[in-house]
Each structure stands twice: as structure tokens, then as C-alpha cells.
Design a protein around this motif. Structure first.
Motif, short mmCIF file in Angstrom:
data_model
loop_
_atom_site.label_atom_id
_atom_site.label_comp_id
_atom_site.label_asym_id
_atom_site.label_seq_id
_atom_site.Cartn_x
_atom_site.Cartn_y
_atom_site.Cartn_z
N CYS A 73 -12.34 -7.51 -4.42
CA CYS A 73 -13.73 -7.04 -4.27
C CYS A 73 -13.79 -5.67 -3.58
O CYS A 73 -14.83 -5.03 -3.59
N LEU A 74 -12.68 -5.24 -3.00
CA LEU A 74 -12.66 -3.97 -2.27
C LEU A 74 -12.47 -2.78 -3.20
O LEU A 74 -11.56 -2.79 -4.03
N ASP A 75 -13.32 -1.77 -3.04
CA ASP A 75 -13.03 -0.48 -3.67
C ASP A 75 -11.82 0.09 -2.94
O ASP A 75 -11.67 -0.11 -1.73
N TYR A 76 -10.96 0.80 -3.64
CA TYR A 76 -9.75 1.36 -3.04
C TYR A 76 -8.91 0.26 -2.39
O TYR A 76 -8.34 0.43 -1.32
N ARG A 77 -8.83 -0.90 -3.06
CA ARG A 77 -8.17 -2.08 -2.52
C ARG A 77 -6.77 -1.78 -1.97
O ARG A 77 -6.47 -2.11 -0.83
N ASP A 78 -5.91 -1.18 -2.77
CA ASP A 78 -4.54 -0.96 -2.33
C ASP A 78 -4.47 -0.02 -1.14
O ASP A 78 -3.67 -0.23 -0.22
N GLU A 79 -5.31 0.99 -1.13
CA GLU A 79 -5.34 1.94 -0.02
C GLU A 79 -5.77 1.26 1.27
O GLU A 79 -5.18 1.46 2.33
N LEU A 80 -6.80 0.42 1.18
CA LEU A 80 -7.29 -0.28 2.37
C LEU A 80 -6.28 -1.32 2.85
O LEU A 80 -6.03 -1.45 4.06
N LEU A 81 -5.68 -2.05 1.93
CA LEU A 81 -4.70 -3.06 2.33
C LEU A 81 -3.46 -2.43 2.96
O LEU A 81 -2.87 -2.99 3.88
N ARG A 82 -3.08 -1.27 2.46
CA ARG A 82 -1.94 -0.56 3.05
C ARG A 82 -2.20 -0.30 4.53
O ARG A 82 -1.33 -0.53 5.38
N LEU A 83 -3.41 0.15 4.85
CA LEU A 83 -3.76 0.43 6.25
C LEU A 83 -3.86 -0.85 7.06
O LEU A 83 -3.34 -0.93 8.18
N VAL A 84 -4.51 -1.87 6.51
CA VAL A 84 -4.67 -3.13 7.24
C VAL A 84 -3.30 -3.74 7.57
O VAL A 84 -3.07 -4.18 8.69
N VAL A 85 -2.40 -3.74 6.61
CA VAL A 85 -1.06 -4.30 6.85
C VAL A 85 -0.31 -3.45 7.88
O VAL A 85 0.35 -3.99 8.78
N ALA A 86 -0.41 -2.14 7.79
CA ALA A 86 0.25 -1.26 8.75
C ALA A 86 -0.26 -1.53 10.17
O ALA A 86 0.53 -1.63 11.12
N GLU A 87 -1.57 -1.68 10.32
CA GLU A 87 -2.14 -1.95 11.64
C GLU A 87 -1.75 -3.33 12.13
O GLU A 87 -1.48 -3.53 13.32
N TRP A 88 -1.69 -4.31 11.23
CA TRP A 88 -1.27 -5.65 11.62
C TRP A 88 0.18 -5.63 12.10
O TRP A 88 0.50 -6.24 13.13
N LEU A 89 1.04 -4.94 11.38
CA LEU A 89 2.44 -4.86 11.79
C LEU A 89 2.58 -4.19 13.15
O LEU A 89 3.41 -4.61 13.98
N GLU A 90 1.77 -3.18 13.39
CA GLU A 90 1.79 -2.54 14.71
C GLU A 90 1.29 -3.51 15.78
O GLU A 90 1.86 -3.61 16.87
N HIS A 91 0.24 -4.26 15.46
CA HIS A 91 -0.34 -5.22 16.40
C HIS A 91 0.66 -6.31 16.80
O HIS A 91 0.70 -6.72 17.95
N VAL A 92 1.46 -6.78 15.84
CA VAL A 92 2.44 -7.83 16.16
C VAL A 92 3.71 -7.27 16.78
O VAL A 92 4.63 -8.02 17.10
N GLY A 93 3.77 -5.96 16.94
CA GLY A 93 4.85 -5.36 17.69
C GLY A 93 6.08 -4.96 16.89
O GLY A 93 7.15 -4.78 17.48
N LEU A 94 5.95 -4.79 15.59
CA LEU A 94 7.10 -4.35 14.79
C LEU A 94 7.49 -2.94 15.20
O LEU A 94 6.66 -2.01 15.18
N TYR A 95 8.74 -2.75 15.58
CA TYR A 95 9.22 -1.44 16.01
C TYR A 95 9.04 -0.42 14.89
O TYR A 95 9.42 -0.66 13.75
N GLY A 96 8.43 0.71 15.20
CA GLY A 96 8.23 1.79 14.24
C GLY A 96 7.00 1.66 13.37
O GLY A 96 6.72 2.53 12.56
N ALA A 97 6.24 0.58 13.53
CA ALA A 97 5.08 0.34 12.67
C ALA A 97 4.00 1.41 12.83
O ALA A 97 3.27 1.69 11.87
N GLU A 98 3.92 2.03 14.00
CA GLU A 98 2.87 3.03 14.20
C GLU A 98 3.00 4.19 13.22
O GLU A 98 2.02 4.80 12.82
N SER A 99 4.21 4.46 12.77
CA SER A 99 4.41 5.56 11.82
C SER A 99 3.87 5.22 10.43
O SER A 99 3.63 6.11 9.62
N LEU A 100 3.66 3.94 10.15
CA LEU A 100 3.12 3.54 8.85
C LEU A 100 1.66 3.94 8.68
O LEU A 100 1.16 3.97 7.57
N ARG A 101 0.98 4.24 9.78
CA ARG A 101 -0.43 4.63 9.71
C ARG A 101 -0.63 6.13 9.54
O ARG A 101 -1.73 6.61 9.48
N GLU A 102 0.46 6.87 9.46
CA GLU A 102 0.34 8.33 9.34
C GLU A 102 -0.24 8.72 8.00
O GLU A 102 0.01 8.07 6.99
#
Length: 75
Positions: free
Chosen positions: A43-72
Motif C-alpha cells: 500500500c506504500l508509495d515508494y515501497r522499496d525506498e521506504l522499507l530500505r530506510l525502515v530496515v536500516a533504522e531497525w538494524l541500527e536500533h537493535v545495535g548491529l555494528y555499522g548499521a548507521e551507515s545504511l541510512r546514508e
């Protein structure tokens, strides 16, 4: 230039600044409905783009080393 919308109709909302350099405003109710299974991510416009960000932020939230660079932002 993007479409101008009335944010009062979309409150509460989540503002997402994606890696593609775009800003999206999504009503929080959309993500609640996805989490409950009432809607799918399709149902999301730009679904893949939004999910890419959501997953990157989730990975950072759970403490995956280096995940902050995924949001660049991509160049």
C-alpha cells in the motif's frame, strides 16, 4: 517539486528522509495497520525506498555494528 499536502489530515505522521534524498510523510496509522496485518507494505508509495530506510533504522536500533551507515543518502 513535490505535491503540497495538508498535514493535519495525516496526523500523527512519520516523516521519513530516505537514502534517495526524498522526504515522505506517512500517517502513523498506515504503519500500525501494516504491523497488525490489516494492510501490506504494497500500500506504500515508494515501497522499496521506504522499507530500505525502515530496515536500516531497525538494524541500527537493535545495535548491529555499522548499521548507521545504511541510512546514508545515495549520491
Amino acid at each position: 517539486m513535490g505535491k503540497v499536502i495538508n498535514l493535519d489530515e495525516r496526523r500523527p505522521h512519520i516523516t521519513l528522509n530516505t537514502q534517495a534524498g526524498r522526504v515522505h510523510v506517512v500517517p502513523a496509522s498506515v504503519f500500525v495497520d501494516i504491523a497488525k496485518g490489516d494492510k501490506t507494505v504494497d500500500c506504500l508509495d515508494y515501497r522499496d525506498e521506504l522499507l530500505r530506510l525502515v530496515v536500516a533504522e531497525w538494524l541500527e536500533h537493535v545495535g548491529l555494528y555499522g548499521a548507521e551507515s545504511l541510512r546514508e543518502v545515495d549520491d
